[in-house]
Scaffold this active site. Structure first.
Site, mmCIF file in Angstrom:
data_model
loop_
_atom_site.group_PDB
_atom_site.id
_atom_site.type_symbol
_atom_site.label_atom_id
_atom_site.label_comp_id
_atom_site.label_asym_id
_atom_site.label_seq_id
_atom_site.Cartn_x
_atom_site.Cartn_y
_atom_site.Cartn_z
ATOM 1 N N GLY A 369 -1.054 1.492 -7.921
ATOM 2 C CA GLY A 369 0.076 1.594 -6.473
ATOM 3 C C GLY A 369 -0.334 0.081 -6.144
ATOM 4 O O GLY A 369 -0.781 -0.761 -6.652
ATOM 5 N N PRO A 370 0.037 -0.053 -5.474
ATOM 6 C CA PRO A 370 0.502 -2.041 -4.959
ATOM 7 C C PRO A 370 -0.984 -2.002 -4.149
ATOM 8 O O PRO A 370 -1.536 -1.880 -3.547
ATOM 9 C CB PRO A 370 1.690 -2.066 -4.002
ATOM 10 C CG PRO A 370 2.367 0.020 -3.466
ATOM 11 C CD PRO A 370 1.382 0.651 -4.850
ATOM 12 N N PRO A 371 -0.941 -2.865 -4.032
ATOM 13 C CA PRO A 371 -1.733 -3.644 -2.804
ATOM 14 C C PRO A 371 -2.295 -2.818 -2.249
ATOM 15 O O PRO A 371 -1.184 -3.583 -0.729
ATOM 16 C CB PRO A 371 -1.664 -5.400 -3.122
ATOM 17 C CG PRO A 371 -0.878 -5.510 -4.144
ATOM 18 C CD PRO A 371 0.304 -4.618 -3.858
ATOM 19 N N GLY A 372 -3.544 -3.283 -1.247
ATOM 20 C CA GLY A 372 -3.559 -2.496 0.015
ATOM 21 C C GLY A 372 -3.858 -1.197 0.269
ATOM 22 O O GLY A 372 -3.522 -0.565 1.617
ATOM 23 N N VAL A 373 -3.306 -0.075 -0.440
ATOM 24 C CA VAL A 373 -3.318 1.197 -0.320
ATOM 25 C C VAL A 373 -4.434 1.526 -0.706
ATOM 26 O O VAL A 373 -4.471 3.136 -0.313
ATOM 27 C CB VAL A 373 -1.812 2.009 -1.464
ATOM 28 C CG1 VAL A 373 -0.614 1.264 -0.898
ATOM 29 C CG2 VAL A 373 -2.530 1.074 -2.678
ATOM 30 N N GLY A 374 -5.329 1.158 -0.956
ATOM 31 C CA GLY A 374 -7.167 1.925 -0.941
ATOM 32 C C GLY A 374 -7.196 2.195 -2.143
ATOM 33 O O GLY A 374 -8.047 3.595 -2.491
ATOM 34 N N LYS A 375 -7.006 1.674 -3.130
ATOM 35 C CA LYS A 375 -7.324 2.576 -4.479
ATOM 36 C C LYS A 375 -8.737 2.286 -5.040
ATOM 37 O O LYS A 375 -9.674 2.973 -5.598
ATOM 38 C CB LYS A 375 -6.455 1.541 -5.622
ATOM 39 C CG LYS A 375 -4.970 1.677 -5.448
ATOM 40 C CD LYS A 375 -4.211 0.776 -7.107
ATOM 41 C CE LYS A 375 -4.663 -0.495 -6.544
ATOM 42 N NZ LYS A 375 -3.637 -1.368 -5.872
ATOM 43 N N SER A 692 18.158 -0.925 -11.070
ATOM 44 C CA SER A 692 18.654 -0.672 -10.969
ATOM 45 C C SER A 692 19.668 -0.993 -9.537
ATOM 46 O O SER A 692 20.155 0.239 -8.507
ATOM 47 C CB SER A 692 17.477 0.414 -9.535
ATOM 48 O OG SER A 692 16.172 -0.763 -8.964
ATOM 49 N N LYS A 735 11.109 3.132 -2.021
ATOM 50 C CA LYS A 735 12.386 3.250 -1.668
ATOM 51 C C LYS A 735 12.986 3.375 -0.794
ATOM 52 O O LYS A 735 13.670 3.142 0.547
ATOM 53 C CB LYS A 735 13.981 2.767 -2.682
ATOM 54 C CG LYS A 735 13.669 1.623 -4.073
ATOM 55 C CD LYS A 735 14.443 2.366 -4.879
ATOM 56 C CE LYS A 735 13.516 1.725 -6.434
ATOM 57 N NZ LYS A 735 14.794 1.881 -7.458
#
Length: 789
Positions: A369-375, A692, A735
């Site tokens: 996932g993208p940075p900062g989502v809490g992985k 896309s 998106k």
């Protein structure tokens, strides 16, 4: 010359020449003229020769044996050149042997043996000196002075030469005599000394003597250097020995044990108390025995001791007990993270299986996932829910395989790899192991760390993981590995196949508000020394911060903005203003300054040739505007905006589709020959790529060629084919979040993405109309305004 070489009268010389002289073979020494030397005599024939000479005129010939080991020499066993010598003193020993003191006079050559019994008697002729080398008086003087200087250097270097030799050398002028005197005191081998004795040329003899002196000087210099180095090493060793003995005496006086012996005893005691695997215990005892035999100061002893400590301190069988209370685990997971329901469900499923079946091999999950989502923090919450230790290993930038597998013990400073080190740090064999940034592993000449991780992350073989330093298998099957990555594509295929990919999408605005209220704001208040009554943050202010001051998929920047507000309030409180500070949408700007981001929708009305596209980046979803225009030209297609190769190919495919269906769209065929088409995607400094945006580029082209405006409330994403088919794309959740931020009313997506939208929470779909297109006709029917008739 003869007058200076003999003290024998002319009458005696004549008699000796006519009747001969006794010959005495000597061993291991060559007698030179004017040389005074003591000689022991023990053989019967030699004793008779000495007694005959002593009773006559004390003259005899001394000749050296070729081999000193021959006890009964024959005439062929002695050299043919010797020295006529006189007996100065004669001593008879109690055992019948004699001891002589003789002095050489002049060199002679043996002509014939007159008798062999009872002693040897020979006829001889003087060995005259003949000069074959012609040198000037000045050159001879220089050669003589150089030889004397070499002799003086040799004496200065403490060569075992009588000191009066130098005094005598200063008085001698004849080159031959000077050479004989020096050679007689150099202690040369018998063969080399005999060669100089038989050399008749005095100049050549003196030059050869100089060469021998030079060789002796070099040898003495080398010996002194070696002696100095040895003495320095011995002094250092002795100094260390004395210090160690003093330390032992002090320790003995204080009742303390020797440190190396104490270390070995401690290792033995710890080994007895531990429950180690059989192979590990055998290796430990083997290394302990080896350590006891090594000197404590040896470098190898330190290596063995370090290896032993690693073997003993590793948690081979130490494990924490899992908390298998599913309700408590759910509470812990909810306490640490908002949302992420599918991740929490996967962890609870694992706990349920563990509760029913013991010794289950841990899953290998990869959060993408993208940075900062809490992985990363999610991994810590999982460890807390399970009651396990948590260790973290950042793989970003690691390019050395030895970082994973360790170095072999033959290398200086070798250590286990980062995997074993982390297990040692955790202190248990079943921790939660976080492998951060697994998509950023590198590879170079030192190996491929991703290939080394294949064994680590394979449940079928990681129970016998072998670290190069340990040299024996370590069981990693009980470890729960959690990997994190921003993108799944850079992860090597073989490594990705060993992991269960769980995608963590970005947060919606509503989710960010909940996260900020429940987690971020309380943490920032605590870190800045504030309490809840100090700050009242309205929902409108929080929403304004999210939309106007952050643009991200995660909440990292949101927490920074909240920290900025807390710092400013902390300063006011520290200055004595104890009150509640109210932050609302109207005064956020005082703390955070002017807004950093404006609304992503720039078009407030429909325009020809401008279409809105939904894109997905590493930091989350964004919207892009594709602009198309037409001008007079020769039918060229211009593409600008830092587009990648895939996006350029999508633009070519869109143009080919448009030209193929020009008649359907009412476009004159001559337009493609007489006009140039230019497609531009703003924010040209940012690279853009991917398929896309294909339908968006096609809509912009068709709009400008048909003069039909594009609805500004419609955003789209999908790949186009030459036949006008719309293919599915990725990043649908991100998106849609970008579309909600931009205030879009209608989202056009490929038919193949219908299920992705259906699986999303209803609150994310609320306020949006979705159109699922299978062909470009479906897209154009929604995106373009109706044609004018």
């Amino acid at each position: 010359m003869q007058g200076t070489q003999s003290n024998v009268t002319g009458k005696q010389q004549s008699r000796l020449l006519n009747h001969g002289l006794p010959l005495l073979p000597v061993r291991d020494i060559v007698i030179f003229p004017y040389m005074v030397v003591p000689l022991p005599v023990g053989r019967d024939a030699s004793i008779r020769a000495v007694e005959s000479a002593f009773n006559a005129d004390r003259q005899l010939i001394l000749v050296t044996q070729r081999q000193g080991t021959v006890e009964e020499p024959e005439p062929d066993d002695v050299y043919t050149v010797g020295t006529v010598s006189s007996i100065l003193r004669l001593f008879k020993m109690p055992d019948g042997r004699l001891k002589l003191l003789v002095q050489g006079h002049h060199k002679v050559r043996i002509l014939a043996y007159m008798q062999l019994q009872p002693f040897w008697c020979v006829r001889y002729a003087p060995l005259e000196e003949t000069s074959t080398v012609v040198v000037s008086a000045l050159e001879l003087q220089a050669l003589t002075q150089h030889t004397r200087a070499q002799l003086e250097q040799l004496l200065a270097m403490e060569k075992l030469i009588p000191p009066d030799v130098l005094i005598l050398a200063d008085k001698l002028q004849a080159p031959g005599r000077l050479a004989d005197m020096i050679v007689a005191n150099l202690g040369l081998s018998v063969e080399e000394a005999q060669t100089l004795l038989e050399m008749p040329d005095p100049i050549r003899r003196l030059r050869r003597t100089g060469e021998l002196l030079h060789k002796e000087l070099e040898m003495m210099a080398m010996q002194r250097r070696i002696q100095s180095e040895v003495q320095e090493e011995i002094s250092k060793t002795q100094h260390e020995y004395f210090l160690r003995e003093q330390l032992k005496a002090i320790q003995k006086e204080l009742g303390e044990m020797d440190v190396p012996a104490a270390d070995i005893l401690i290792l033995k005691e710890r080994l007895e108390t531990l429950s180690l695997p059989t192979t590990v215990e055998q290796e430990c005892r083997k290394q302990l025995t080896r350590l006891e035999r090594l000197h404590p100061e040896a470098a190898e002893a330190s290596m063995v001791r370090t290896y032993l400590e690693w073997l003993i301190e590793l948690p081979w069988r130490v494990m924490t007990t899992d908390h298998l209370d599913l309700h408590e685990a759910r509470r812990v997971l909810d306490e640490g993270h908002y949302g992420l329901e599918h991740v929490k469900e996967r962890i609870l499923e694992y706990l349920g299986v563990c509760k029913l079946k013991q010794q289950m091999k841990g899953p290998i999950l990869c959060f993408v996932g993208p940075p900062g989502v809490g992985k990363t923090s999610l991994g810590q919450s999982i460890a807390r829910a399970l009651g396990r230790k948590c260790v973290r290993l950042s793989l970003g930038g690691i390019r050395d395989e030895a970082e994973i597998r360790g170095h072999r013990r033959t290398y200086v400073g070798a250590l286990p790899g980062r995997i074993v080190q982390s297990i040692h740090q955790a202190g248990s064999a079943n921790p939660v192991f976080m492998l951060d940034e697994v998509d950023k592993l590198g590879a170079d000449f030192r190996g491929d760390p991703a290939a080394a991780l294949l064994e680590v992350l394979d449940p079928a073989q990681n129970d016998t993981f072998s670290d190069h330093y340990l040299g024996m298998p370590f069981d990693l099957s009980r470890v729960m590995f959690l990997a994190t990555a921003n993108l799944a594509d850079p992860i090597p295929g073989a490594l990705r196949d060993r992991m269960e990919i769980i995608t963590l999408a970005g947060y919606a605005e509503d989710e960010k508000r909940h996260i900020a209220r429940r987690y971020l704001l309380p943490r920032q208040l605590h870190e800045h020394g504030l309490v809840s009554p100090h700050l009242h943050l309205s929902d409108a202010a929080l929403a304004h911060i999210i939309t106007a001051y952050t643009r991200e998929a995660g909440v990292r920047n949101l927490e920074r903005e909240l920290a900025t507000i807390c710092r400013k309030i902390a300063r006011q409180v520290a200055e004595g203003h104890e009150r509640t500070f109210h932050v609302h949408a109207g005064n956020v700007q005082r703390s955070l300054g002017t807004r950093k981001y404006s609304s992503e929708v720039e078009q407030q009305h429909d325009e020809v040739g401008v279409a809105t596209s939904l894109a997905w980046t590493e930091s989350g979803g964004v919207i892009m505007h594709a602009e198309a225009t037409m001008m007079d030209g020769t039918g060229q297609l211009l593409l600008t905006g830092s587009l990648g190769e895939v996006m350029k190919e999508s633009a070519q495919a869109a143009l080919s589709y448009t030209r193929a269906r020009a008649q359907v769209f009412g476009i004159a065929p001559t337009v493609f020959r007489e006009c140039d088409l230019h497609i531009h995607v703003p924010a040209g400094a940012i690279p853009k790529d991917g398929p896309s945006a294909g339908i968006t580029l096609a809509v912009a082209l068709i709009s400008v060629l048909t003069a039909r405006p594009v609805l500004h409330t419609v955003a789209m994403s999908g790949e186009i084919t030459l036949r006008g088919q719309v293919l599915p794309v990725g990043g649908v959740r991100e998106k849609i979040l970008a579309a909600k931020r931009a205030g879009v009313q209608c989202v056009v997506l490929p038919e193949g993405n219908r299920q992705d939208v259906t699986d999303m929470p209803p609150k994310l779909r609320r306020g949006l109309r979705f159109v699922f297109a299978a062909t470009m006709d479906d897209v154009l029917a929604v995106a373009l305004t109706p044609p004018r008739h």
